[in-house]
Write an enzyme that holds these catalytic residues in place. Structure first.
Site, PDB file in Angstrom:
ATOM      1  CG  ASP A  47      -7.221  -3.127  -2.905  1.00  0.00           C
ATOM      2  OD1 ASP A  47      -7.813  -2.361  -2.114  1.00  0.00           O
ATOM      3  OD2 ASP A  47      -5.994  -3.321  -2.872  1.00  0.00           O
ATOM      4  CB  SER A 100      -0.972  -0.065   1.179  1.00  0.00           C
ATOM      5  OG  SER A 100      -2.041   0.809   1.013  1.00  0.00           O
ATOM      6  CG  HIS A 111      -5.557  -2.923   0.816  1.00  0.00           C
ATOM      7  ND1 HIS A 111      -5.320  -2.261  -0.364  1.00  0.00           N
ATOM      8  CD2 HIS A 111      -4.810  -2.286   1.759  1.00  0.00           C
ATOM      9  CE1 HIS A 111      -4.480  -1.255  -0.150  1.00  0.00           C
ATOM     10  NE2 HIS A 111      -4.152  -1.258   1.131  1.00  0.00           N
TER      11      HIS A 111
END
Length: 183
Positions: free
Chosen positions: A135, A72, A162
């Site tokens: 996601d 991320s 995610h």
């Protein structure tokens, strides 16, 4: 010696108890001749580039012998780092290219200018990308733009969200394969 640095996403608190980070560190430490670094980052809530990039360079000692695994916000940091410095490889997990209209992401600074795709490619021996079409935070078109620009070794899923799980065996397998092919 091989070096692996694992960069977390923002807002996760201690890396020791967040997602798959410490689990992956422990798996990678089983490899011969491998130093694995997992540390709490400065400014963990916003993950501002102005703090993370110098920390990666000065404290984590990321260099041409380092594989950076970024999740991320950590993936955005890995890309921006590779724009400036040579690294052995980068692994992007749930990466994006814009702030997605989110004020916290905008404040991080990663999206304030165009990505230097050519420099990222020139400064890395290889790139791996993990992404999932389900996601909840990053639309697939964001992840696809990275595929279009960097041509990474892609691991595309439809059911990983995610990548906020406690284990991530696909990551270990993919990175081990790259390391075995010649560091």
């Amino acid at each position: 010696m091989k070096r692996i640095v694992i960069l977390p996403g923002n807002g996760g608190g201690s890396v020791e108890t967040s997602n798959w980070y410490s689990w992956a560190r422990d798996r990678f430490q089983e490899l011969n001749d491998t130093e694995v670094i997992l540390r709490d980052m400065p400014d963990p809530e916003i993950a501002r580039e102005k703090y993370w990039i110098p920390f990666m360079h000065n404290e984590l000692k990321c260099d041409e012998n380092t594989v950076i695994i970024g999740h991320s916000s950590g993936a955005e940091a890995a890309k921006r780092y590779a724009e400036k410095y040579k690294v052995h490889g980068i692994v992007l997990v749930s990466s994006c290219v814009t702030d997605l209209g989110d004020d916290t992401e905008k404040e991080s600074g990663y999206y304030s200018r165009p990505w230097e795709w050519k420099k990222i490619k020139e400064n890395t021996e290889w790139i791996i990308q993990f992404g999932s079409t389900d996601d909840p935070f990053i639309p697939w078109q964001e992840q696809q733009e990275i595929v279009n620009q960097l041509s990474p070794e892609l691991y595309k899923y439809t059911n990983k969200g995610h990548f906020m799980t406690s284990v991530f065996p696909e990551l270990i397998k993919a990175v081990k394969k790259r390391l075995e092919c010649g560091y």
